[in-house]
Design a protein around this motif. Structure first.
Motif, PDB file in Angstrom:
ATOM      1  N   ARG B 110     -21.453   8.323 -25.631  1.00 44.88           N
ATOM      2  CA  ARG B 110     -22.175   7.062 -25.470  1.00 44.88           C
ATOM      3  C   ARG B 110     -22.831   7.046 -24.098  1.00 44.88           C
ATOM      4  O   ARG B 110     -22.435   7.815 -23.214  1.00 44.88           O
ATOM      5  CB  ARG B 110     -21.204   5.878 -25.586  1.00 44.88           C
ATOM      6  CG  ARG B 110     -20.453   5.802 -26.918  1.00 44.88           C
ATOM      7  CD  ARG B 110     -19.593   4.545 -26.971  1.00 44.88           C
ATOM      8  NE  ARG B 110     -18.737   4.463 -28.146  1.00 44.88           N
ATOM      9  CZ  ARG B 110     -19.126   4.009 -29.337  1.00 44.88           C
ATOM     10  NH1 ARG B 110     -20.354   3.598 -29.535  1.00 44.88           N
ATOM     11  NH2 ARG B 110     -18.266   3.949 -30.345  1.00 44.88           N
ATOM     12  N   PRO B 111     -23.798   6.156 -23.890  1.00 47.42           N
ATOM     13  CA  PRO B 111     -24.461   6.127 -22.580  1.00 47.42           C
ATOM     14  C   PRO B 111     -23.551   5.555 -21.489  1.00 47.42           C
ATOM     15  O   PRO B 111     -22.723   4.705 -21.743  1.00 47.42           O
ATOM     16  CB  PRO B 111     -25.657   5.205 -22.810  1.00 47.42           C
ATOM     17  CG  PRO B 111     -25.281   4.356 -23.973  1.00 47.42           C
ATOM     18  CD  PRO B 111     -24.366   5.188 -24.832  1.00 47.42           C
ATOM     19  N   ARG B 113     -23.123   3.240 -18.104  1.00 48.65           N
ATOM     20  CA  ARG B 113     -23.768   2.026 -17.573  1.00 48.65           C
ATOM     21  C   ARG B 113     -23.338   1.891 -16.127  1.00 48.65           C
ATOM     22  O   ARG B 113     -22.446   1.105 -15.796  1.00 48.65           O
ATOM     23  CB  ARG B 113     -23.369   0.788 -18.385  1.00 48.65           C
ATOM     24  CG  ARG B 113     -23.740   0.835 -19.858  1.00 48.65           C
ATOM     25  CD  ARG B 113     -25.241   0.850 -20.076  1.00 48.65           C
ATOM     26  NE  ARG B 113     -25.590   0.871 -21.512  1.00 48.65           N
ATOM     27  CZ  ARG B 113     -26.726   1.375 -21.980  1.00 48.65           C
ATOM     28  NH1 ARG B 113     -27.613   1.925 -21.163  1.00 48.65           N
ATOM     29  NH2 ARG B 113     -26.982   1.333 -23.263  1.00 48.65           N
ATOM     30  N   GLN B 116     -21.034  -0.027 -13.256  1.00 46.79           N
ATOM     31  CA  GLN B 116     -19.807  -0.557 -13.857  1.00 46.79           C
ATOM     32  C   GLN B 116     -19.081   0.478 -14.725  1.00 46.79           C
ATOM     33  O   GLN B 116     -17.894   0.385 -14.937  1.00 46.79           O
ATOM     34  CB  GLN B 116     -20.121  -1.770 -14.747  1.00 46.79           C
ATOM     35  CG  GLN B 116     -20.525  -3.015 -13.993  1.00 46.79           C
ATOM     36  CD  GLN B 116     -22.007  -3.019 -13.665  1.00 46.79           C
ATOM     37  OE1 GLN B 116     -22.727  -2.050 -13.916  1.00 46.79           O
ATOM     38  NE2 GLN B 116     -22.458  -4.108 -13.081  1.00 46.79           N
ATOM     39  N   TRP B 117     -19.841   1.416 -15.260  1.00 47.30           N
ATOM     40  CA  TRP B 117     -19.258   2.250 -16.309  1.00 47.30           C
ATOM     41  C   TRP B 117     -19.795   3.679 -16.213  1.00 47.30           C
ATOM     42  O   TRP B 117     -20.906   3.957 -16.672  1.00 47.30           O
ATOM     43  CB  TRP B 117     -19.610   1.638 -17.674  1.00 47.30           C
ATOM     44  CG  TRP B 117     -18.830   2.243 -18.784  1.00 47.30           C
ATOM     45  CD1 TRP B 117     -19.279   3.197 -19.662  1.00 47.30           C
ATOM     46  CD2 TRP B 117     -17.480   1.965 -19.145  1.00 47.30           C
ATOM     47  NE1 TRP B 117     -18.281   3.522 -20.542  1.00 47.30           N
ATOM     48  CE2 TRP B 117     -17.157   2.788 -20.241  1.00 47.30           C
ATOM     49  CE3 TRP B 117     -16.496   1.099 -18.629  1.00 47.30           C
ATOM     50  CZ2 TRP B 117     -15.900   2.759 -20.841  1.00 47.30           C
ATOM     51  CZ3 TRP B 117     -15.258   1.086 -19.240  1.00 47.30           C
ATOM     52  CH2 TRP B 117     -14.974   1.906 -20.333  1.00 47.30           C
ATOM     53  N   TYR B 119     -18.513   6.365 -17.675  1.00 47.98           N
ATOM     54  CA  TYR B 119     -17.953   7.238 -18.712  1.00 47.98           C
ATOM     55  C   TYR B 119     -18.924   7.457 -19.876  1.00 47.98           C
ATOM     56  O   TYR B 119     -19.554   6.518 -20.346  1.00 47.98           O
ATOM     57  CB  TYR B 119     -16.654   6.631 -19.251  1.00 47.98           C
ATOM     58  CG  TYR B 119     -15.718   6.229 -18.142  1.00 47.98           C
ATOM     59  CD1 TYR B 119     -15.120   7.178 -17.331  1.00 47.98           C
ATOM     60  CD2 TYR B 119     -15.460   4.871 -17.889  1.00 47.98           C
ATOM     61  CE1 TYR B 119     -14.279   6.807 -16.291  1.00 47.98           C
ATOM     62  CE2 TYR B 119     -14.623   4.489 -16.854  1.00 47.98           C
ATOM     63  CZ  TYR B 119     -14.038   5.463 -16.057  1.00 47.98           C
ATOM     64  OH  TYR B 119     -13.213   5.077 -15.033  1.00 47.98           O
ATOM     65  N   LEU B 121     -17.919   9.823 -22.609  1.00 48.75           N
ATOM     66  CA  LEU B 121     -17.190  10.338 -23.772  1.00 48.75           C
ATOM     67  C   LEU B 121     -16.045   9.383 -24.083  1.00 48.75           C
ATOM     68  O   LEU B 121     -15.262   9.045 -23.192  1.00 48.75           O
ATOM     69  CB  LEU B 121     -16.643  11.740 -23.481  1.00 48.75           C
ATOM     70  CG  LEU B 121     -15.893  12.427 -24.627  1.00 48.75           C
ATOM     71  CD1 LEU B 121     -16.835  12.732 -25.796  1.00 48.75           C
ATOM     72  CD2 LEU B 121     -15.219  13.712 -24.141  1.00 48.75           C
ATOM     73  N   ASP B 152     -10.326   6.971 -17.729  1.00 49.40           N
ATOM     74  CA  ASP B 152      -9.510   5.762 -17.786  1.00 49.40           C
ATOM     75  C   ASP B 152      -8.991   5.637 -19.216  1.00 49.40           C
ATOM     76  O   ASP B 152      -9.496   6.312 -20.120  1.00 49.40           O
ATOM     77  CB  ASP B 152     -10.362   4.533 -17.405  1.00 49.40           C
ATOM     78  CG  ASP B 152      -9.517   3.340 -16.935  1.00 49.40           C
ATOM     79  OD1 ASP B 152      -8.276   3.383 -17.097  1.00 49.40           O
ATOM     80  OD2 ASP B 152     -10.104   2.376 -16.430  1.00 49.40           O
ATOM     81  N   LEU B 154      -8.210   2.383 -21.792  1.00 55.90           N
ATOM     82  CA  LEU B 154      -8.235   0.936 -21.967  1.00 55.90           C
ATOM     83  C   LEU B 154      -7.371   0.592 -23.177  1.00 55.90           C
ATOM     84  O   LEU B 154      -7.663   1.008 -24.299  1.00 55.90           O
ATOM     85  CB  LEU B 154      -9.664   0.426 -22.204  1.00 55.90           C
ATOM     86  CG  LEU B 154     -10.551   0.256 -20.967  1.00 55.90           C
ATOM     87  CD1 LEU B 154     -10.834   1.585 -20.289  1.00 55.90           C
ATOM     88  CD2 LEU B 154     -11.861  -0.431 -21.334  1.00 55.90           C
TER      89      LEU B 154
END
Lengths: 177, 168
Positions: B110-111, B113, B116-117, B119, B121, B152, B154
């Motif tokens: 996934r892309p 961001r 903030q993000w 990651y 995979l 991480d 979640l």
């Protein structure tokens, strides 16, 4: 256990509701060795033929009626969420898009409730991260999902981070019972 | 940007396929000849039902036919979304290998961001305890090696809504 007569019309119970799913979370279901064999070996590969239960039962060393009865019982007990074909919604023209929001605790419930109220939102989870609300937008087209996301953004004033899948990697999940 | 290796191309389905999908997505009837029961319900020959399902299975429109266990009822209480920042030039090759691990139920690129993000995979992990999920994540970390810069896990802190994805 209720008997299933050959040829009797049986339909599956509706998918477990939120409430029965919760109940299933509380205690691990009691499964005997035969139940486990069914769960472990029938997560895919159910035959497409005139008598598929008969054929599947043979490979499991069961008889047809027992297999049908046990699947029925496992569905009723909430051990199975469904039994049948699993469609790839994305490839059938539908669109599912994962997205997340970062919400402060004091506004979380209000915004989460608004997100849930949108019919295009299929799943919604609270997760432990700065991005703490994770949901899936599902509709017939990506445009409809995008419209729902924009509507949520405009009403709540929080941005939505979109995570469309760019590539799906093959998985062969076998949950062992 | 379109990815030439992407497997998300739309498949052609006609109105009869859609009727068949509507009639079966809630589940197959629990009768000895379920495809005949469906055929009767939607008013087409059983041979046509079976041929169309076979075609959809071959094309990937049907991922599989079988039973779908409830993770929780089987004792899989710890379901973690593991996320990984993997070097772009290696993510596809490594993602294929992560997807084949038997404790991974979904695996996507996934892309990012940023900021903030970071990651790109995503791999859903299923275990009976968080310790088990953590151990699985360690296996993935070892597999990714130096191509992975950050990661991480979640965990779900609550299901706020869960309706089946419905095809209409």
């Amino acid at each position: 256990m209720a008997g299933v007569k050959r040829g009797a019309r049986r339909t599956q119970p509706p998918a477990p509701t939120h409430v029965s799913r919760r109940n299933a979370e509380c205690s691990r279901a009691e499964l005997d060795e035969t139940d486990r064999r069914i769960v472990n070996n029938l997560q895919g590969g159910f035959p497409i033929c005139e008598w598929p239960f008969l054929e599947a039962a043979r490979t499991l060393g069961l008889d047809e009626r027992e297999l049908i009865e046990r699947i029925d019982k496992l569905l009723q007990a909430g051990v199975l969420t469904r039994f049948g074909p699993l469609f790839n919604a994305d490839r059938l023209g539908g669109a599912n898009i994962l997205a997340a929001m970062s919400l402060p605790d004091n506004d979380f419930d209000r915004v989460a409730a608004f997100v849930n109220a949108q019919p295009e939102i299929a799943h919604n989870y609270r997760r432990g991260h700065t991005l703490n609300l994770w949901f899936v937008g599902a509709a017939e087209t990506p445009d409809k999902v995008e419209s729902a996301f924009q509507y949520i953004e405009s009403v709540t004033n929080y941005p939505i981070y979109r995570f469309p899948k760019e590539r799906e990697f093959f998985v062969e999940l076998k949950l062992q019972a | 940007m379109a990815d030439p290796t992407s497997n998300s191309a739309k498949l052609p389905v006609d109105s009869l396929d859609l009727r068949l999908i509507a009639a079966t997505q809630g589940g197959l009837p629990l009768v000895p000849r379920p495809y005949h029961a469906i055929a009767e319900k939607i008013g087409i020959p059983a041979e046509e039902v079976m041929a169309r399902l076979e075609r959809m299975r071959a094309s990937g429109a049907i991922r599989r036919i079988g039973l779908v266990p409830n993770h929780y009822a089987l004792g899989y209480h710890a379901n973690g979304m593991s996320v990984w920042d993997v070097a772009d030039e290696l993510v596809d090759e490594l993602g294929e290998r992560v997807g084949r691990l038997d404790f991974v139920s979904h695996c996507y690129r996934r892309p990012r961001r940023r900021p903030q993000w970071p990651y790109n995979l995503f791999a859903m992990l299923h275990g009976k305890t968080r310790e088990e999920v953590t151990a699985y994540a360690e296996e993935i970390r070892a597999l990714l090696g130096p191509a992975c810069h950050a990661s991480d896990i979640l965990y779900s802190q609550g299901i706020l809504k869960k309706t089946g994805l419905r095809i209409t």
